[in-house]
Design a protein around this motif. Structure first.
Motif, short mmCIF file in Angstrom:
data_model
loop_
_atom_site.label_atom_id
_atom_site.label_comp_id
_atom_site.label_asym_id
_atom_site.label_seq_id
_atom_site.Cartn_x
_atom_site.Cartn_y
_atom_site.Cartn_z
N TRP A 229 0.86 -1.19 0.00
CA TRP A 229 0.00 0.00 0.00
C TRP A 229 0.90 1.24 0.00
CZ3 TRP A 229 -5.06 -1.25 -0.50
CH2 TRP A 229 -5.45 -2.55 -0.12
N LEU A 230 0.93 1.94 -1.13
CA LEU A 230 1.71 3.17 -1.25
C LEU A 230 0.76 4.33 -1.00
CD1 LEU A 230 4.30 4.71 -2.01
CD2 LEU A 230 3.65 4.44 -4.42
N ALA B 105 4.98 5.01 2.92
CA ALA B 105 4.51 6.39 2.92
C ALA B 105 5.02 7.09 1.67
CB ALA B 105 5.01 7.11 4.17
N PHE B 106 4.10 7.65 0.92
CA PHE B 106 4.44 8.39 -0.29
C PHE B 106 4.73 9.83 0.12
CE2 PHE B 106 2.62 9.76 -4.69
CZ PHE B 106 3.83 10.33 -5.00
N GLY B 107 5.89 10.02 0.70
CA GLY B 107 6.30 11.35 1.11
C GLY B 107 7.31 11.92 0.13
N GLU B 108 7.95 13.01 0.51
CA GLU B 108 9.00 13.57 -0.35
C GLU B 108 10.07 12.52 -0.60
OE1 GLU B 108 11.77 17.60 -0.62
OE2 GLU B 108 10.69 17.12 1.23
N TYR C 163 0.80 -7.26 -5.60
CA TYR C 163 -0.02 -6.08 -5.88
C TYR C 163 0.67 -4.84 -5.33
CZ TYR C 163 -3.79 -9.48 -6.61
OH TYR C 163 -4.56 -10.54 -7.04
N LEU C 164 0.55 -3.76 -6.07
CA LEU C 164 0.98 -2.44 -5.60
C LEU C 164 -0.19 -1.49 -5.78
CD1 LEU C 164 2.83 -0.19 -4.68
CD2 LEU C 164 3.86 -0.15 -6.98
#
Length: 212
Positions: A52-53, A88-91, A145-146
């Motif tokens: 899970w992104l 975590a889709f952070g910087e 899965y992504l």
């Protein structure tokens, strides 16, 4: 986040070469239904991983979608041979939950992201996808899965071709749950312009999915 998902949404789910299910674009289902579909496909009798992104922007908290996603995962998955990881889709992408067969831990990681200070910096979407894809591709013995979960859209891209190649070579099914395609889908365009098509479901369902 300031990114564009248009090229990726055209190839919504790169498939393992052994699979033949074509890519599809979903207009009518809530994301909780997509989560449930992943759960059904990743049968408890077969080992699988779901990465899970999650975009930890302000919208994750203010929209309550972080809580909703966590709830959907706990309702749709049971402790089994299905593993979950949260990135975590952070910087800078950050692994906040290593692969675990406990969906409750994945849900808790997402809720923690929604409660933490948001990261609203400009982000490199496809670099984050590649990092998360490497994690999924390294999993052995089952489906991979992504899922990219974001409430944002934008206008910059980075190395689309190598990203798709990495997904395909790793046998990773990529499922972006994102709004940008909605904004350029003729179905929604007809709603914004007041077209009579918006009220004619037969015509709407026959509209081709064309990104502009």
């Amino acid at each position: 986040m300031r990114i564009s998902l248009l090229p990726l949404l055209l190839l919504l789910a790169p498939q393992d070469p052994r699979e033949s299910r074509p890519a599809e674009t979903v207009r009518y289902r809530e994301f909780s239904e997509i989560v449930a579909q992943i759960s059904r496909e990743a049968s408890p009798n077969e080992k699988a991983i779901v990465v899970w992104l999650v975009d930890n922007s302000t919208m994750l908290k203010s929209s309550k979608h972080g809580e909703m996603l966590a709830d959907a995962i706990q309702r749709s998955f049971k402790k089994s041979k299905i593993y979950h990881a949260v990135v975590a889709f952070g910087e800078k992408p950050q692994l906040v939950q290593k692969p675990t067969d406990d969906p409750g831990k994945a849900a808790a990681a997402i809720e923690a992201l929604a409660s933490a200070p948001p990261d609203d910096a400009i982000k490199n979407c496809l670099a984050a996808v590649r990092e998360a894809a490497k994690l999924a591709a390294g999993f052995s013995g089952g489906k991979k899965y992504l899922v990219l979960f974001t409430q944002e859209n934008g206008d910059s891209e980075d190395d689309v071709e190598s990203t798709l190649k990495l997904l395909k070579n790793g046998g990773v099914q990529f499922l972006p749950i994102a709004p940008e395609a909605v904004y350029s889908d003729p179905y929604w365009e007809s709603a914004y312009t007041g077209s009579t098509y918006f009220f004619d479901m037969d015509k709407i369902r026959k509209m081709p999915f064309q990104l502009r």
